[in-house]
Enzyme design. Structure first.
Site, PDB file in Angstrom:
ATOM      1  N   THR A 230      -0.096  -5.188   7.265  1.00 57.13           N
ATOM      2  CA  THR A 230       0.559  -6.232   6.477  1.00 57.13           C
ATOM      3  C   THR A 230      -0.241  -7.529   6.527  1.00 57.13           C
ATOM      4  O   THR A 230      -0.379  -8.232   5.517  1.00 57.13           O
ATOM      5  CB  THR A 230       1.988  -6.472   6.997  1.00 57.13           C
ATOM      6  OG1 THR A 230       2.722  -5.261   6.915  1.00 57.13           O
ATOM      7  CG2 THR A 230       2.692  -7.548   6.186  1.00 57.13           C
TER       8      THR A 230
ATOM      9  N   HIS B 159      -3.065  -7.247   4.140  1.00 56.69           N
ATOM     10  CA  HIS B 159      -2.599  -7.489   2.768  1.00 56.69           C
ATOM     11  C   HIS B 159      -2.558  -8.996   2.492  1.00 56.69           C
ATOM     12  O   HIS B 159      -2.986  -9.462   1.435  1.00 56.69           O
ATOM     13  CB  HIS B 159      -1.191  -6.915   2.568  1.00 56.69           C
ATOM     14  CG  HIS B 159      -1.144  -5.430   2.375  1.00 56.69           C
ATOM     15  ND1 HIS B 159      -1.610  -4.791   1.251  1.00 56.69           N
ATOM     16  CD2 HIS B 159      -0.663  -4.449   3.185  1.00 56.69           C
ATOM     17  CE1 HIS B 159      -1.424  -3.491   1.361  1.00 56.69           C
ATOM     18  NE2 HIS B 159      -0.856  -3.255   2.533  1.00 56.69           N
TER      19      HIS B 159
END
Length: 346
Positions: free
Chosen positions: A44, A47
């Site tokens: 994450t 990202h």
């Protein structure tokens, strides 16, 4: 505690981040201030660092990101009773409301009002982080901080693999990033008869073998579905844990699954994925599960037990450690796929 601290700040709506001096967070009566000793980079976080479509639609810079850590309690609010100064802790990173139907029925991990540290509010890529005391998980004092920092993502792996029975079953792990690697170890520890690991990255496939995979498959060089069928006498595997998020890999996961099997999906595809519901779900009579976060706090107890027993050794997949100042080296390795888990030390 007053003063400034070093922190990695997602400072703009574009690729990258920068090290800044920011205020040490202040705590209220129900919160705890933790001195971060180790923090690990999650998919994450990658990202957010790379600034893809998902992160552009979700996060609002500038803010401190990062959500996996271990550290030492240095200050507690006046109403805090579950931890004390000096305790070694990690944390459940989903801050939940405790009042919605999901929270009230034992499903707080899917709370409708969840806020995630490092995504929705300031996170732990810093020297200090403040959190509600109820979110803390006390670690064994002997646990290395780097190991403590990966318990949160290991919880994702445990939740995905153990969302159903795996003992004596054939299990495919699609995607051998850090969580996929831990899922391999969890499936093996839980008694899977075969653990088949799929990826395009030879470096990570070798790590999967070290974590306990019985077969590793480079999906560029071999047909993943064909391999699964050959290893199961044409029946297909009984459990698929999807960690890649790639539309082709997801389709292959459905195709290799046996009738009545289980597909547990942790990955976050950045765009809608086309699925043959008629042939791959309905006629097969399979179970499809979306996996988010960790069950509070059942999964944390399972993680602690697996680590304490030595049945899963996460040190094998912690491949790099850097200082907080060298965070860009860690993110570059993650983007290149030339690492297992990367830990940063403030």
């Amino acid at each position: 505690m007053n003063g400034k601290m070093k922190a990695i700040v997602k400072h703009h709506r574009d690729k990258g981040a920068r090290l800044e001096m920011v205020d040490i967070p202040q705590i209220n009566e129900n919160e705890v201030l933790i001195k971060v000793k180790a923090t690990s980079i999650c998919g994450t976080d990658v990202h957010i660092y790379a600034w893809d479509e998902w992160s552009a639609s979700r996060v609002n810079p500038p803010y401190v990101f990062g959500h996996e850590f271990a550290g030492e309690v240095v200050e507690i609010g006046e109403d805090v009773t579950n931890v004390k100064i000096g305790d070694s802790v990690s944390a459940e990173t989903h801050i939940v409301c405790g009042e919605c139907p999901q929270c009230l029925t034992g499903n707080a991990h899917i709370c409708r009002n969840t806020k995630i540290i490092g995504v929705d509010i300031d996170g732990c890529f810093a020297e200090y982080v403040a959190l509600p005391a109820k979110n803390l998980w006390k670690n064994d004092a002997e646990m290395p901080m780097s190991v403590g920092s990966v318990q949160e993502p290991m919880g994702n792996a445990v939740h995905t693999v153990l969302a159903g029975d795996v003992a004596g079953k054939t299990v495919s792990i699609i995607g051998c990033g850090p969580i996929g690697l831990m899922a391999v170890g969890v499936a093996k520890a839980a008694g899977a008869s075969q653990v088949i690991a799929y990826d395009l990255n030879e470096y990570r496939l070798e790590l999967a073998k070290e974590m306990g995979a019985t077969t590793i498959v480079n999906s560029k060089e071999q047909d993943p579905v064909q391999v699964a069928m050959e290893l199961t006498d044409g029946n297909g595997v009984e459990v698929v844990c999807e960690m890649s998020g790639h539309p082709v890999a997801i389709d292959q996961g459905f195709k290799m699954l046996t009738n009545g099997g289980r597909m547990s999906i942790l990955s976050l595809p950045v765009k809608p994925v086309q699925v043959d519901i008629t042939n791959d779900i309905v006629f097969k009579g399979i179970t499809v599960q979306g996996i988010t976060g960790r069950k509070m706090y059942e999964t944390w107890r399972q993680v602690a037990g697996l680590l304490e027993s030595g049945q899963v050794d996460v040190k094998k997949m912690i491949t790099h450690e850097f200082s907080l100042e060298d965070f860009e080296k860690g993110f570059d390795l993650m983007l290149e796929g030339k690492c297992g888990k990367v830990v940063l030390k403030p």
